[in-house]
Write a protein that holds these residues in place. Structure first.
Motif, PDB file in Angstrom:
ATOM      1  N   THR A   1       0.841  -1.194   0.000  1.00 20.46           N
ATOM      2  CA  THR A   1       0.000   0.000   0.000  1.00 20.46           C
ATOM      3  C   THR A   1       0.884   1.255   0.000  1.00 20.46           C
ATOM      4  O   THR A   1       1.951   1.268   0.605  1.00 20.46           O
ATOM      5  N   THR A   2       0.427   2.288  -0.670  1.00 17.56           N
ATOM      6  CA  THR A   2       1.100   3.590  -0.624  1.00 17.56           C
ATOM      7  C   THR A   2       0.340   4.489   0.335  1.00 17.56           C
ATOM      8  O   THR A   2      -0.851   4.745   0.139  1.00 17.56           O
ATOM      9  N   VAL A   3       1.015   4.940   1.381  1.00 14.95           N
ATOM     10  CA  VAL A   3       0.415   5.821   2.384  1.00 14.95           C
ATOM     11  C   VAL A   3       1.021   7.212   2.215  1.00 14.95           C
ATOM     12  O   VAL A   3       2.252   7.368   2.225  1.00 14.95           O
ATOM     13  N   ILE A   4       0.162   8.218   2.067  1.00 16.50           N
ATOM     14  CA  ILE A   4       0.608   9.589   1.861  1.00 16.50           C
ATOM     15  C   ILE A   4      -0.056  10.482   2.901  1.00 16.50           C
ATOM     16  O   ILE A   4      -1.256  10.364   3.154  1.00 16.50           O
TER      17      ILE A   4
ATOM     18  N   ILE B   1       6.004  15.970  -4.145  1.00 15.12           N
ATOM     19  CA  ILE B   1       6.058  14.650  -3.511  1.00 15.12           C
ATOM     20  C   ILE B   1       7.421  14.452  -2.874  1.00 15.12           C
ATOM     21  O   ILE B   1       8.448  14.734  -3.494  1.00 15.12           O
ATOM     22  N   GLY B   2       7.440  13.952  -1.656  1.00 15.91           N
ATOM     23  CA  GLY B   2       8.679  13.534  -1.021  1.00 15.91           C
ATOM     24  C   GLY B   2       8.453  12.219  -0.320  1.00 15.91           C
ATOM     25  O   GLY B   2       7.529  12.097   0.482  1.00 15.91           O
ATOM     26  N   GLY B   3       9.258  11.213  -0.632  1.00 15.06           N
ATOM     27  CA  GLY B   3       9.075   9.892  -0.052  1.00 15.06           C
ATOM     28  C   GLY B   3      10.168   9.511   0.927  1.00 15.06           C
ATOM     29  O   GLY B   3      11.244  10.114   0.953  1.00 15.06           O
ATOM     30  N   LEU B   4       9.888   8.482   1.727  1.00 14.11           N
ATOM     31  CA  LEU B   4      10.885   7.950   2.657  1.00 14.11           C
ATOM     32  C   LEU B   4      12.073   7.380   1.896  1.00 14.11           C
ATOM     33  O   LEU B   4      13.223   7.520   2.317  1.00 14.11           O
TER      34      LEU B   4
ATOM     35  N   THR C   1       8.798   7.695  -3.213  1.00 15.18           N
ATOM     36  CA  THR C   1       8.522   8.899  -3.990  1.00 15.18           C
ATOM     37  C   THR C   1       7.878   8.551  -5.324  1.00 15.18           C
ATOM     38  O   THR C   1       6.890   9.166  -5.738  1.00 15.18           O
ATOM     39  N   GLU C   2       8.424   7.545  -6.005  1.00 15.51           N
ATOM     40  CA  GLU C   2       7.911   7.188  -7.328  1.00 15.51           C
ATOM     41  C   GLU C   2       6.512   6.591  -7.237  1.00 15.51           C
ATOM     42  O   GLU C   2       5.674   6.820  -8.111  1.00 15.51           O
ATOM     43  N   SER C   3       6.237   5.842  -6.186  1.00 14.41           N
ATOM     44  CA  SER C   3       4.898   5.273  -6.034  1.00 14.41           C
ATOM     45  C   SER C   3       3.866   6.380  -5.815  1.00 14.41           C
ATOM     46  O   SER C   3       2.786   6.363  -6.419  1.00 14.41           O
ATOM     47  N   ALA C   4       4.216   7.351  -4.960  1.00 12.87           N
ATOM     48  CA  ALA C   4       3.305   8.479  -4.736  1.00 12.87           C
ATOM     49  C   ALA C   4       3.162   9.315  -5.996  1.00 12.87           C
ATOM     50  O   ALA C   4       2.069   9.788  -6.324  1.00 12.87           O
ATOM     51  N   ALA C   5       4.265   9.497  -6.729  1.00  7.63           N
ATOM     52  CA  ALA C   5       4.222  10.274  -7.966  1.00  7.63           C
ATOM     53  C   ALA C   5       3.325   9.608  -8.999  1.00  7.63           C
ATOM     54  O   ALA C   5       2.619  10.284  -9.752  1.00  7.63           O
TER      55      ALA C   5
ATOM     56  N   ASP D   1       7.891  -2.753   3.204  1.00  8.09           N
ATOM     57  CA  ASP D   1       6.613  -3.443   3.020  1.00  8.09           C
ATOM     58  C   ASP D   1       5.513  -2.524   2.482  1.00  8.09           C
ATOM     59  O   ASP D   1       4.569  -2.995   1.847  1.00  8.09           O
ATOM     60  N   PHE D   2       5.615  -1.250   2.771  1.00  6.19           N
ATOM     61  CA  PHE D   2       4.654  -0.288   2.225  1.00  6.19           C
ATOM     62  C   PHE D   2       5.383   1.017   1.943  1.00  6.19           C
ATOM     63  O   PHE D   2       6.443   1.310   2.517  1.00  6.19           O
ATOM     64  N   HIS D   3       4.812   1.808   1.044  1.00 11.05           N
ATOM     65  CA  HIS D   3       5.417   3.084   0.674  1.00 11.05           C
ATOM     66  C   HIS D   3       4.875   4.186   1.576  1.00 11.05           C
ATOM     67  O   HIS D   3       3.693   4.204   1.924  1.00 11.05           O
ATOM     68  N   LEU D   4       5.748   5.123   1.926  1.00 13.49           N
ATOM     69  CA  LEU D   4       5.352   6.238   2.788  1.00 13.49           C
ATOM     70  C   LEU D   4       5.860   7.539   2.168  1.00 13.49           C
ATOM     71  O   LEU D   4       7.044   7.651   1.824  1.00 13.49           O
ATOM     72  N   ALA D   5       4.973   8.527   2.027  1.00 15.98           N
ATOM     73  CA  ALA D   5       5.344   9.797   1.396  1.00 15.98           C
ATOM     74  C   ALA D   5       4.551  10.942   2.001  1.00 15.98           C
ATOM     75  O   ALA D   5       3.558  10.734   2.702  1.00 15.98           O
ATOM     76  N   TYR D   6       5.026  12.143   1.708  1.00 18.34           N
ATOM     77  CA  TYR D   6       4.321  13.362   2.105  1.00 18.34           C
ATOM     78  C   TYR D   6       4.107  14.228   0.880  1.00 18.34           C
ATOM     79  O   TYR D   6       5.003  14.368   0.030  1.00 18.34           O
TER      80      TYR D   6
END
Length: 400
Positions: free
Chosen positions: A102-105, A158-161, A166-170, A134-139
């Protein structure tokens, strides 16, 4: 149809995101985190439902989406700090349902470091999963202009952990906007919101100080701004007003860094004095026309924090009403978006007939120029009109 997106928090940040997502054809569920500042009309809700939006009260539904965006409000607490209570509640609810990949933003306004140091541990402890593995985390800082008629989607930062985060949120935001801007990391993306919010408050404070000084000098500030904004470089027009409301809370970082942002602290002091200055101007105008504030009938027009919205978050109208009442004035109001208004736990009389009320009032204070207001008509009907927004025809009213 299973949802692709869960928007957690249906207030001023979550609702615009949910609307943009369903418009883009993304099946979306909305999960409320508490008393929401935003609302949908029945017509808007029906339209969103028809295009793939579902309000949700079952936390289990949060575990069936590919992307979850936390948009919980972070109001200023009694200590002046951002209250992360609703973000924490949203994170704990999501953590109990979080599945791998899962991608969590996070889109809520927070200080740099919050996503990694505050949100990440809650999600990891509650889910047993590891962020970045295990999961994506971004702001991504929410960019919402409430009431704006410009519906073009703003570029998303977008800024990721991790780079993969970052790419998943993008990839998600690329479905909503033509331009995605990648920040170096979580803290940089969080600081973007901080800079954007503080930029607004500092520049409004400058305009507010100019308003006070120009009035003392007999200078028409509104004409000054009109001329200055013709400069094609190095200037952006900001206008004074009775105070600064809204959900974007300025932060000076005191207690979070070795030194605070002194200019932001000063800007807050300037902006917080504006309701008092408006009341001073109101009392002076009444006195100039042979009337005392005590016993004067004062009509407040537009008690929301922004024109054409029903949102009263941080509206200066409340403090203005309180100060006028303390001077002994009889206060009433008119606002097409607010059917009932309470100040000091007492109902404020609402004017049914706007122009009759303006004609009967000793002073009319224009706080928000809602589109429904006929400003020319008001300037003719009102005995005495103080325009705090500089929108009435030149010479038709006293301006801030």
């Amino acid at each position: 149809m299973p949802a692709d997106l869960a928007v957690i928090g249906l207030g001023p940040y979550g609702l615009p995101l949910a609307q943009a997502a369903v418009t883009a054809g993304i099946p979306t569920i909305g999960y409320a985190t508490g008393p929401e500042a935003g609302s949908l009309s029945p017509a808007e809700l029906r339209r969103m439902r028809s295009t793939g939006f579902r309000p949700c009260t079952d936390p289990a539904q949060l575990g069936r989406v590919r992307t979850a965006v936390i948009c919980a409000p972070t109001p200023r607490g009694a200590d002046g700090e951002l209250d992360l209570g609703q973000v924490e509640a949203a994170a704990r609810t999501l953590a109990g349902q979080l599945r791998p990949h899962t991608t969590v933003i996070l889109e809520s306004p927070v200080l740099p470091g919050t996503t990694e140091d505050y949100l990440r541990p809650i999600l990891e402890q509650g889910s047993g999963l590891r962020a970045g593995r295990d999961f994506h985390l971004a702001y991504s800082p929410s960019r919402v202009d409430p009431g704006s008629r410009d519906h073009a989607p703003a570029p998303k930062v977008i800024g990721g952990l991790t780079p993969a985060c970052t790419e998943s949120a993008a990839a998600f935001y690329g479905r909503l906007t033509d331009k995605v801007v990648r920040a170096r990391g979580l803290r940089e993306a969080e600081a973007v919101r901080l800079l954007e919010t503080n930029f607004r408050h500092v520049n409004i404070a400058l305009a507010n100080e100019m308003a006070v000084v120009c009035h003392e000098l007999g200078v028409d500030l509104w004409d000054v701004i009109r001329c200055a904004e013709t400069k094609p470089y190095g200037f952006q027009a900001f206008r004074p007003g009775p105070g600064v409301g809204g959900h974007g809370v300025p932060q000076d970082l005191t207690g979070h860094a070795s030194r605070g942002l002194r200019m932001v602290e000063l800007a807050q002091q300037v902006n917080e004095r504006m309701p008092h200055y408006v009341v001073q101007r109101a009392a002076a105008l009444l006195n100039e026309h042979g009337k005392s504030a005590r016993g004067a009938r004062v009509l407040l027009l537009g008690v929301t924090y922004k024109a054409d919205l029903a949102d009263q978050q941080g509206t200066p109208a409340h403090e203005i009403a309180v100060r006028l009442m303390e001077l002994g004035a009889s206060v009433s109001y008119h606002d097409p978006h607010i059917p009932a208004w309470h100040v000091l736990d007492r109902p404020v009389p609402r004017a049914d007939s706007l122009y009759e009320a303006a004609a009967a009032a000793d002073l009319t204070l224009l706080l928000q120029p809602h589109r429904t207001y006929d400003l020319q008509g008001l300037s003719v009907k009102a005995q005495l009109l103080l325009d705090t927004r500089g929108v009435t025809p030149t010479g038709a009213a006293h301006r801030l």
